[in-house]
Design an enzyme around this catalytic site. Structure first.
Site, mmCIF file in Angstrom:
data_model
loop_
_atom_site.group_PDB
_atom_site.id
_atom_site.type_symbol
_atom_site.label_atom_id
_atom_site.label_comp_id
_atom_site.label_asym_id
_atom_site.label_seq_id
_atom_site.Cartn_x
_atom_site.Cartn_y
_atom_site.Cartn_z
ATOM 1 N N PHE A 59 -1.059 16.456 4.402
ATOM 2 C CA PHE A 59 -1.421 15.835 3.134
ATOM 3 C C PHE A 59 -0.225 15.895 2.195
ATOM 4 O O PHE A 59 0.432 16.927 2.069
ATOM 5 C CB PHE A 59 -2.617 16.551 2.510
ATOM 6 C CG PHE A 59 -3.136 15.821 1.312
ATOM 7 C CD1 PHE A 59 -3.943 14.704 1.459
ATOM 8 C CD2 PHE A 59 -2.803 16.234 0.032
ATOM 9 C CE1 PHE A 59 -4.404 14.006 0.359
ATOM 10 C CE2 PHE A 59 -3.267 15.537 -1.083
ATOM 11 C CZ PHE A 59 -4.069 14.426 -0.921
ATOM 12 N N ASP A 92 -3.581 5.776 6.399
ATOM 13 C CA ASP A 92 -3.996 7.028 7.016
ATOM 14 C C ASP A 92 -4.904 6.659 8.191
ATOM 15 O O ASP A 92 -4.409 6.360 9.275
ATOM 16 C CB ASP A 92 -4.684 7.838 5.903
ATOM 17 C CG ASP A 92 -5.021 9.257 6.278
ATOM 18 O OD1 ASP A 92 -4.208 10.138 6.019
ATOM 19 O OD2 ASP A 92 -6.107 9.479 6.824
ATOM 20 N N GLU A 114 0.847 -1.202 0.000
ATOM 21 C CA GLU A 114 0.000 0.000 0.000
ATOM 22 C C GLU A 114 0.881 1.250 0.000
ATOM 23 O O GLU A 114 2.010 1.216 0.491
ATOM 24 C CB GLU A 114 -0.909 -0.073 1.237
ATOM 25 C CG GLU A 114 -1.893 1.032 1.468
ATOM 26 C CD GLU A 114 -2.931 1.245 0.378
ATOM 27 O OE1 GLU A 114 -2.534 1.655 -0.732
ATOM 28 O OE2 GLU A 114 -4.129 1.056 0.658
ATOM 29 N N ASP A 115 0.372 2.332 -0.564
ATOM 30 C CA ASP A 115 1.147 3.575 -0.582
ATOM 31 C C ASP A 115 1.144 4.238 0.789
ATOM 32 O O ASP A 115 2.179 4.677 1.282
ATOM 33 C CB ASP A 115 0.628 4.542 -1.660
ATOM 34 C CG ASP A 115 -0.863 4.837 -1.546
ATOM 35 O OD1 ASP A 115 -1.563 4.164 -0.754
ATOM 36 O OD2 ASP A 115 -1.336 5.735 -2.263
HETATM 37 P P1 IMP Z 1 -7.257 5.395 4.832
HETATM 38 O O1 IMP Z 1 -8.383 4.459 4.495
HETATM 39 O O2 IMP Z 1 -7.750 6.602 5.599
HETATM 40 O O3 IMP Z 1 -6.124 4.718 5.543
HETATM 41 O O4 IMP Z 1 -6.749 6.002 3.478
HETATM 42 C C1 IMP Z 1 -5.854 5.335 2.670
HETATM 43 C C2 IMP Z 1 -5.849 5.920 1.280
HETATM 44 O O5 IMP Z 1 -6.079 7.335 1.299
HETATM 45 C C3 IMP Z 1 -4.508 5.742 0.648
HETATM 46 O O6 IMP Z 1 -4.414 4.529 -0.054
HETATM 47 C C4 IMP Z 1 -4.380 6.943 -0.251
HETATM 48 O O7 IMP Z 1 -4.923 6.653 -1.518
HETATM 49 C C5 IMP Z 1 -5.222 8.001 0.412
HETATM 50 N N1 IMP Z 1 -4.423 8.974 1.182
HETATM 51 C C6 IMP Z 1 -4.294 9.078 2.530
HETATM 52 N N2 IMP Z 1 -3.507 10.089 2.891
HETATM 53 C C7 IMP Z 1 -3.086 10.667 1.732
HETATM 54 C C8 IMP Z 1 -2.199 11.768 1.439
HETATM 55 O O8 IMP Z 1 -1.621 12.449 2.315
HETATM 56 N N3 IMP Z 1 -2.015 12.045 0.115
HETATM 57 C C9 IMP Z 1 -2.602 11.323 -0.888
HETATM 58 N N4 IMP Z 1 -3.428 10.296 -0.651
HETATM 59 C C10 IMP Z 1 -3.670 9.961 0.645
#
Ligand code: IMP
Length: 178
Positions: A155, A106, A102-103
């Site tokens: 972000f 968050d 995963e990238d």
């Molecule tokens: P989560 O479900 O809140 O953990 O979000 C995960 C997804 O949100 C990641 O796979 C990213 O695609 C996107 N994401 C979360 N933070 C960032 C950021 O700072 N920049 C760009 N994409 C983000």
């Protein structure tokens, strides 16, 4: 310091390509040591993880396979908590060691949902490898085995990550200027 403009937001250099690759190399070394005999299946979560996945795979020396999936839950600069279905997994993962690539984690909701979906197929083990983790935003209990870099809540874009579809092509990672 380099700054870029994407739509209404300005971003400044945050993590250089060289620093990213140093940590990706470290994570690859850990995986090479841990999973040598397992023929793991790497499941790369598109779109954001494509650069991390490529650089990680180039550094893996163990027998392994890769598949690409999509499962998006994010719009704009704040997590919506909305989740979509998993698409693109054609492999049978029953009894296999799976590593999710995963990238960024968050809130962790995307990852939690993905793990639930994969568990239904009874893999031997699921490990998580993430390029980035925002520890202060994590809302769910996740065992994240491989973390390249921990970052604050800002972000970010670049190295595969986007702001409204733009910015994925940058080699370095940039953080938003508030
Ligand atoms: P989560 O479900 O809140 O953990 O979000 C995960 C997804 O949100 C990641 O796979 C990213 O695609 C996107 N994401 C979360 N933070 C960032 C950021 O700072 N920049 C760009 N994409 C983000």
């Amino acid at each position: 310091m380099n700054t870029i403009q994407i739509k209404d937001k300005q971003f400044k250099t945050f993590i250089s390509e060289a620093s990213i690759l140093k940590e990706v190399t470290r994570v690859a070394g850990e995986i090479n040591a841990d999973l040598a005999g397992d023929n793991p299946l790497f499941i790369s979560v598109l779109n954001g993880s494509f650069m991390f996945t490529a650089d990680l795979m180039k550094r893996l020396t163990i027998p392994c396979e890769i598949s690409f999936v999509k499962l998006a839950s994010y719009e704009g600069t704040s997590s919506t908590g909305k989740v979509k279905e998993l698409v693109g997994l054609n492999e049978n993962i029953t009894g296999r060691t799976v590593v999710i690539v995963e990238d960024i984690v968050d809130t962790g909701l995307t990852m939690q949902r993905l793990i639930e979906t994969l568990r239904a197929q009874h893999p031997k083990e699921i490990r998580i490898a993430t390029l980035l983790l925002k520890p202060d935003k994590l809302k769910v209990d996740l065992d994240i085995r491989y973390v390249a870099m921990r970052i604050p809540n800002d972000f970010i874009v670049g190295y595969g990550l986007d702001y409204e579809g733009l910015g994925r092509n940058y080699r370095d990672i940039y953080s938003v200027v508030e």
